[in-house]
Design a protein around this motif. Structure first.
Motif, PDB file in Angstrom:
ATOM      1  N   GLY A 121     -81.604 -34.416  37.955  1.00 18.48           N
ATOM      2  CA  GLY A 121     -81.175 -35.787  37.350  1.00 18.48           C
ATOM      3  C   GLY A 121     -79.717 -35.659  36.993  1.00 18.48           C
ATOM      4  O   GLY A 121     -79.364 -37.277  36.543  1.00 18.48           O
ATOM      5  N   GLU A 122     -79.464 -34.978  37.506  1.00 18.97           N
ATOM      6  CA  GLU A 122     -77.300 -35.324  37.321  1.00 18.97           C
ATOM      7  C   GLU A 122     -77.010 -36.184  38.707  1.00 18.97           C
ATOM      8  O   GLU A 122     -76.524 -36.906  38.819  1.00 18.97           O
ATOM      9  CB  GLU A 122     -76.526 -34.316  37.298  1.00 18.97           C
ATOM     10  N   THR A 123     -78.154 -35.176  40.001  1.00 16.49           N
ATOM     11  CA  THR A 123     -77.727 -36.063  41.187  1.00 16.49           C
ATOM     12  C   THR A 123     -77.952 -37.590  40.839  1.00 16.49           C
ATOM     13  O   THR A 123     -77.647 -38.867  41.427  1.00 16.49           O
ATOM     14  CB  THR A 123     -78.813 -35.174  42.599  1.00 16.49           C
ATOM     15  N   ARG A 124     -79.472 -37.991  40.448  1.00 16.88           N
ATOM     16  CA  ARG A 124     -79.874 -38.689  40.492  1.00 16.88           C
ATOM     17  C   ARG A 124     -79.180 -40.238  39.631  1.00 16.88           C
ATOM     18  O   ARG A 124     -79.139 -40.888  39.873  1.00 16.88           O
ATOM     19  CB  ARG A 124     -81.366 -39.406  39.817  1.00 16.88           C
ATOM     20  N   ALA A 125     -78.971 -39.948  38.972  1.00 15.92           N
ATOM     21  CA  ALA A 125     -77.782 -40.368  38.061  1.00 15.92           C
ATOM     22  C   ALA A 125     -75.949 -40.709  38.725  1.00 15.92           C
ATOM     23  O   ALA A 125     -75.899 -42.149  38.250  1.00 15.92           O
ATOM     24  CB  ALA A 125     -77.128 -39.697  35.612  1.00 15.92           C
ATOM     25  N   THR A 126     -75.470 -40.007  38.638  1.00 16.34           N
ATOM     26  CA  THR A 126     -74.705 -40.328  39.228  1.00 16.34           C
ATOM     27  C   THR A 126     -74.292 -39.908  40.465  1.00 16.34           C
ATOM     28  O   THR A 126     -72.653 -40.073  40.963  1.00 16.34           O
ATOM     29  CB  THR A 126     -73.789 -38.957  39.141  1.00 16.34           C
ATOM     30  N   GLY A 168     -78.949 -29.692  37.501  1.00 13.63           N
ATOM     31  CA  GLY A 168     -79.019 -31.377  37.737  1.00 13.63           C
ATOM     32  C   GLY A 168     -78.933 -31.737  39.096  1.00 13.63           C
ATOM     33  O   GLY A 168     -79.089 -32.455  39.107  1.00 13.63           O
TER      34      GLY A 168
END
Length: 727
Positions: free
Chosen positions: A253-258, A228
């Motif tokens: 995805g995790e970096t883009r989200a948080t 992520g």
């Protein structure tokens, strides 16, 4: 013939998925194995001294075409885990992970291992251990073993009785050198200072110091320890300057989200070695950005195949899989009748080497030309925004009606109702395929591709899925590879005089064989008509049957005209009446094909008497079942897909599968692709497929589904459903 039958059975057995072996639960020392992997707990040294740190390793021997995973598996799969059972005072450390391979699957990128792999683990030996004894070390190794088409969790319990002696121990004779090489090349901290930051939607990783100081590290790649953080398939590019290295990465995805919530750990692989780094959030290190030469990621790092070096490994793999898939396609039931007829035609010219070679090359040309045309139309439609996949033409009622009538004409030709060409030279081909010389062989190749469209074979899914995301020149070459595999057996025989000499000589048996081969074609015509009825309805099917009767009458009259001309008469009446009947057949067939479809004719049934009940697939239905923490088995199928129907009759529709589904409280959803459905097409593409069948099994608590093999057995389905229910 007996030898030929044995050979065909042997070839089929090689590709048919074997039943999954029972998990090995013995704790005996030595290697343990399943169908896909062999594992053994092995030592670095011949013995261990009291109070020392010994090293043992889990050695994996992975079957060709399969792989296991690194600590961060990438976009799918799962890391290998070890659960130890040790004597008092003995403690096991963490796995020393070797640098992983990058394993691309369509648009996904995984990190793992293939072939032989050693995972070393340090073992602390207590000072109280007595020399002259042995310490029993037992570990439960849990692997995800995956191929291009399926993943299988494997648990193996391994044991090593480690001798305890005083003094320094020599390397173990069998495994010591290999484990030493892994330890020497394993990533380790090297004093590298690293920073990571998000700038304009791109992750900037800068690293300096240690082995990067004052030396170009060459092609470099960053493997994060956690998923992520980055988008794994996207190419990693950057620059090197006198002060260090800069890599540009796409955020996951995790970096883009948080965003970046803390330091990012991983390994930096360079031409000079692999090093562990810990990148703190913050601005790039001074002097590392904007200067120096390009530091390109190694092969395979592109986010999607492109016409450059990064796509070449994927292209080579897709081309190889296409050829293998085409070879296996010869064993599929939809193709066999055509190839059997062509084999009879080859036997007719087997003792005329020049004609046999001409026919073989013409057959190859027909196969490749037809594959090229289908691929060109498919790629053009997709480029125009159409959601289509392999077998797209079979979702069209006019195409199905035309194919049904063509197969009927082929069968009538084989039955002797009419003929094109003459004598035994045209044995075993349809009306177009019985044209004299190489033209007939060319159209036989085209006909083989047409009837092959409803079938898929192992290796085809990966090849076609990869082709549809490649630049069009590469994609066309992959489709041509599939055609080459389909035509290869016939071409090899036709170009090999030694094999031709072994074929039986022409004789009366060929006329009997020709009549016998008509019946598979009648069956094919009926099956295509049934698929047509599922796409349209009863009224359209009635018109198609009327067209078939008129076609049969017209061809019978044409055959009568041919017989009269053979007796010296002109046969004008028969020929005129036959032409009128054929025109009426064409008109009636066209009316059947363009008739509006009846609503609901392709809705899935409620299950057979023995199989599980089904409901229509939709993303909402999957989400609802998963919200209830129920396993979900999804069957993407089509009535024109022969492989799908075989699986449904022999495996998915069995009483054993129904019982397993009930025990697991599982939901069975059917995505029917008989008629065009853009939602199903998109879901197929999401899983790297261009056509059906596709079988997905969602287990409670798991983010992504398990993809079951294309050729199913009852045991494979029951085991997969039972495992999902236990989770």
């Amino acid at each position: 013939m007996i030898r030929f039958a044995r050979l065909m059975i042997l070839l089929a057995a090689c590709f048919w998925p074997a039943q999954t072996l029972a998990q090995v639960t013995s704790v005996a020392a030595g290697p343990q194995r399943t169908e896909r992997i062999e594992a053994e707990l092995v030592p670095l040294s011949a013995w261990a001294a009291p109070g020392s740190t010994a090293v043992v390793a889990v050695k994996q021997t992975i079957q060709p075409g399969w792989h296991t995973y690194w600590r961060n598996p990438g976009d799918s799969g799962g890391a290998t885990t070890l659960t130890w059972t040790l004597p008092g005072g003995v403690r096991a450390g963490d796995i020393v992970w070797p640098v992983p391979e990058r394993q691309r699957l369509s648009t996904l990128m995984n990190y793992g291992y293939s072939g032989e792999v050693w995972l070393p683990v340090p073992i602390e030996i207590p000072a109280s251990a007595r020399a002259g004894t042995t310490l029993p070390l037992t570990v439960k190794a849990s692997f995800f073993v995956c191929s291009a088409e399926m993943c299988v969790p494997e648990d193996l319990t391994l044991r090593l009785d480690l001798p305890i002696r005083e003094g320094a121990a020599p390397l173990d004779r069998r495994h010591g050198a290999a484990i030493t090489a892994v330890l020497e090349n394993a990533p380790r901290p090297a004093g590298i200072e690293a920073r990571i930051a998000v700038e304009d939607g791109v992750l900037i990783l800068s690293a300096a110091g240690g082995p990067l100081a004052g030396r170009d590290p060459g092609p470099s790649y960053f493997f994060p320890f956690e998923g992520g953080v980055i988008d794994h398939p996207t190419a990693q590019t950057g620059e090197w300057g006198p002060q260090g290295l800069t890599l540009r990465l796409q955020p996951g995805g995790e970096t883009r989200a948080t965003g970046l919530s803390g330091p990012v750990g991983g390994i930096l692989v360079t031409a000079d070695g692999a090093f562990e780094i810990r990148a703190d959030p913050g601005a790039a290190l001074a002097g590392t950005a904007g200067s120096g030469a390009l530091a390109a990621a190694p092969d395979g790092g592109a986010s999607a195949p492109a016409a450059d070096q990064t796509s070449l490994p994927l292209f080579a793999q897709a081309l190889l899989f296409a050829i293998l898939g085409g070879l296996i396609l010869n064993l599929m039931p939809c193709v066999f009748p055509i190839l059997a007829m062509k084999a009879a035609s080859l036997a007719a010219s087997a003792h005329d080497v020049r004609h046999a070679r001409r026919d073989g090359l013409a057959f190859l040309a027909g196969v490749l030309t037809t594959f090229l045309l289908l691929a060109g139309v498919l790629l053009a439609l997709r480029a125009a925004g159409e959601a289509v996949g392999w077998g797209f033409q079979l979702q069209s009622p006019p195409v199905m009606a035309g194919l049904a009538l063509l197969m009927l004409a082929v069968a009538l030709n084989l039955s002797g109702v009419f003929h094109v060409g003459g004598g035994l030279q045209g044995v075993g081909s349809g009306p177009l395929a019985r044209l004299p010389g190489g033209i007939g062989a060319f159209f036989t190749g085209a006909l083989a591709v047409i009837v092959a469209a409803p079938c898929t074979a192992p290796f085809m899914a990966f090849a076609l899925g990869a082709a549809l995301v490649m630049p069009w020149p590469m994609a066309l070459l992959v489709f041509l590879g599939l055609g080459l595999g389909l035509a290869l057996p016939f071409v090899v025989v036709s170009l090999t005089p030694g094999l031709l000499a072994r074929l039986p000589r022409p004789g009366p048996w060929m006329e009997r064989l020709k009549g016998l081969l008509a019946f598979p074609m009648y069956a094919t015509a009926l099956w295509l008509a049934w698929v047509f009825s599922r796409q349209t309805g009863a009224e359209a099917l009635g018109l198609l049957f009327g067209s078939g009767v008129l076609l049969s009458l017209g061809l019978w009259l044409v055959g009568g005209a041919q017989a009269e001309r053979g007796l010296g008469r002109r046969g004008v009446v028969h020929l005129t009446a036959g032409a009128i009947a054929l025109l009426l057949a064409a008109a009636t067939g066209w009316l059947a094909a363009v008739m509006p479809a009846e609503i609901g004719v392709t809705a899935p049934g409620d299950g057979s008497a023995s199989g599980p009940a089904s409901a229509p697939w939709s993303t909402a239905a999957v989400a609802a079942a998963r919200a209830e923490e129920r396993p979900v088995l999804v069957n993407f199928t089509a009535d024109w897909c022969v492989t799908c129907k075989i699986n449904e009759r022999t495996s998915l529709g069995s009483a054993g599968v129904k019982a397993a589904m009930e025990r697991a409280n599982a939901v069975y959803l059917v995505g029917d692709w008989t008629r065009r459905d853009d939602a199903i097409t998109a879901e197929l593409q999401r899983h790297g497929r261009s056509g059906v069948p596709l079988y997905l099994l969602y287990a409670p608590g798991e983010a992504e589904p398990r993809v079951l093999p294309q050729l199913l057995t009852e045991g494979v389905v029951v085991e997969a459903v039972s495992r999902a229910g236990e989770g």
